[in-house]
Design a protein around this motif. Structure first.
Motif, PDB file in Angstrom:
ATOM      1  N   SER A 281       9.448   1.578   1.346  1.00  0.00           N
ATOM      2  CA  SER A 281       8.802   1.387   0.049  1.00  0.00           C
ATOM      3  C   SER A 281       8.246  -0.023  -0.084  1.00  0.00           C
ATOM      4  N   ARG A 284       5.169  -0.376   2.185  1.00  0.00           N
ATOM      5  CA  ARG A 284       3.971   0.227   1.598  1.00  0.00           C
ATOM      6  C   ARG A 284       3.425  -0.645   0.472  1.00  0.00           C
ATOM      7  N   THR A 285       4.355  -1.224  -0.309  1.00  0.00           N
ATOM      8  CA  THR A 285       3.914  -2.108  -1.395  1.00  0.00           C
ATOM      9  C   THR A 285       3.185  -3.326  -0.841  1.00  0.00           C
ATOM     10  N   GLN A 286       3.713  -3.908   0.238  1.00  0.00           N
ATOM     11  CA  GLN A 286       3.054  -5.060   0.853  1.00  0.00           C
ATOM     12  C   GLN A 286       1.682  -4.681   1.415  1.00  0.00           C
ATOM     13  N   GLU A 287       1.614  -3.517   2.068  1.00  0.00           N
ATOM     14  CA  GLU A 287       0.326  -3.077   2.619  1.00  0.00           C
ATOM     15  C   GLU A 287      -0.709  -2.879   1.526  1.00  0.00           C
ATOM     16  N   ARG A 288      -0.286  -2.293   0.419  1.00  0.00           N
ATOM     17  CA  ARG A 288      -1.227  -2.110  -0.686  1.00  0.00           C
ATOM     18  C   ARG A 288      -1.688  -3.460  -1.237  1.00  0.00           C
ATOM     19  N   ALA A 289      -0.746  -4.397  -1.301  1.00  0.00           N
ATOM     20  CA  ALA A 289      -1.104  -5.732  -1.798  1.00  0.00           C
ATOM     21  C   ALA A 289      -2.094  -6.412  -0.868  1.00  0.00           C
ATOM     22  N   ARG A 291      -4.187  -4.911   1.227  1.00  0.00           N
ATOM     23  CA  ARG A 291      -5.487  -4.248   1.107  1.00  0.00           C
ATOM     24  C   ARG A 291      -6.204  -4.658  -0.175  1.00  0.00           C
ATOM     25  N   ALA A 292      -5.417  -4.768  -1.228  1.00  0.00           N
ATOM     26  CA  ALA A 292      -6.021  -5.166  -2.501  1.00  0.00           C
ATOM     27  C   ALA A 292      -6.591  -6.577  -2.418  1.00  0.00           C
ATOM     28  N   SER A 293      -5.850  -7.510  -1.789  1.00  0.00           N
ATOM     29  CA  SER A 293      -6.344  -8.885  -1.669  1.00  0.00           C
ATOM     30  C   SER A 293      -7.562  -8.962  -0.761  1.00  0.00           C
TER      31      SER A 293
END
Length: 315
Positions: A281, A284-289, A291-293
């Motif tokens: 979890s 995945r949160t780090q990956e989303r962050a 990608r967002a950055s």
């Protein structure tokens, strides 16, 4: 992460509750008396209690109350203990049980042991009708008479497998038996009593001979004739653990150990699973962050200020 810790805490509490609610039962101890459970007044007797090797303490219960205890004196094995009684009296006759402690668990009480003292009253007389020699298939009646008024009579056949028969009567009791078989042959005595644990002196012996036909003595009795308080009067024979009982005990402890190991493995697997889920979890949160950055950086480069481009061209 807080939700994971909460889940782990709940899981630990639930499993602890399951383990604590699981009722582990110890093998019931075995109790017996030597030389036997019917002892003449003034004679010594020893009560034995047998449990398991892991027992650390034994209690002897008399009429439901603690009478004596025996603790483990060393780190050795203590699967049975003895409780000696120097001399049988009215005060030591009665019903006994024993229990033992293993770890933090107490066993269930043993089956009761009825310790009887004899020689408290007059000698009764014993007779048999139609006679001491009968043909197989006939019926017989033993008559036990005591001059001193009493309310209970016991008829006992000598031998390890014998248990007393009980009848009620003021001065006499009749014990009907039949049809006769060779198993009924033997030496009989009777006792009078005012309670189940204090008996009179024994009557004179009566030998019962059961033949296949008149004059056939192939079924002659072989039991001892004298009343000497030895093993012939062991109406409650000493009970030892058979191989089957040992096997049951072994499997009982094995099942308990397997249950504990299984629960420990289940806890570890559950904790590991929750930790992996938490790691995934967070990943995945780090990956989303990331990608967002990255997306925000790209959009910033596409929307540069035009004045900045003019300055670059002039340079």
């Amino acid at each position: 992460m807080p939700s994971t810790l909460t889940a782990l805490l709940c899981l630990g509490l639930c499993l602890s509750q399951m383990i604590s609610s699981q009722k582990y039962t110890l093998m019931k101890p075995i109790i017996w008396a030597k030389p036997n459970s019917i002892i003449p007044k003034g004679n010594p007797v020893t009560i034995w209690c047998k449990g398991i090797h892991e027992a650390i303490e034994y209690h002897l219960l008399f009429k439901g109350q603690l009478s004596a205890l025996e603790r483990q004196k060393s780190h050795g094995l203590m699967n049975k203990v003895r409780f000696p009684i120097p001399a049988m009296t009215l005060h030591t006759a009665g019903r006994y049980n024993c229990i033992y402690l293993s770890g933090e668990l107490w066993s269930k009480p043993s089956d009761p042991l009825d310790l009887v003292v004899t020689g408290m009253y007059d000698i009764p007389t014993l007779s048999v009708q139609p006679g001491p020699e009968v043909v197989s298939g006939e019926n017989v009646t033993f008559h036990c008479h005591l001059e001193t008024a009493t309310n209970t009579f016991f008829l006992l056949k000598e031998g390890r497998s014998s248990r007393p028969q009980q009848r009620y009567g003021k001065n006499q009791a009749d014990f009907f038996m039949g049809p006769m078989t060779p198993a009924h042959r033997g030496t009989y005595r009777c006792f009078g009593s005012y309670n189940d644990f204090a008996w009179s002196l024994p009557s004179e012996p009566v030998k019962l001979l059961v033949t296949g036909s008149i004059g056939d003595t192939s079924f002659a009795p072989t039991e001892p004739n004298s009343y000497d308080g030895e093993d012939s009067w062991d109406v409650y024979p000493s009970t030892t653990k058979t191989g089957f009982q040992k096997e049951l005990t072994f499997w009982d402890h094995t099942a308990q150990n397997l249950f504990r190991i299984g629960m420990a493995v289940l806890i570890l697997v559950s904790i590991a699973g929750l930790l992996v889920m938490d790691w995934l979890s967070r990943k995945r949160t780090q990956e989303r962050a990331i990608r967002a950055s990255s997306g925000n950086a790209g959009e910033g480069s596409e929307h540069k200020d035009p004045s900045t481009n003019d300055q670059e061209m002039q340079c």
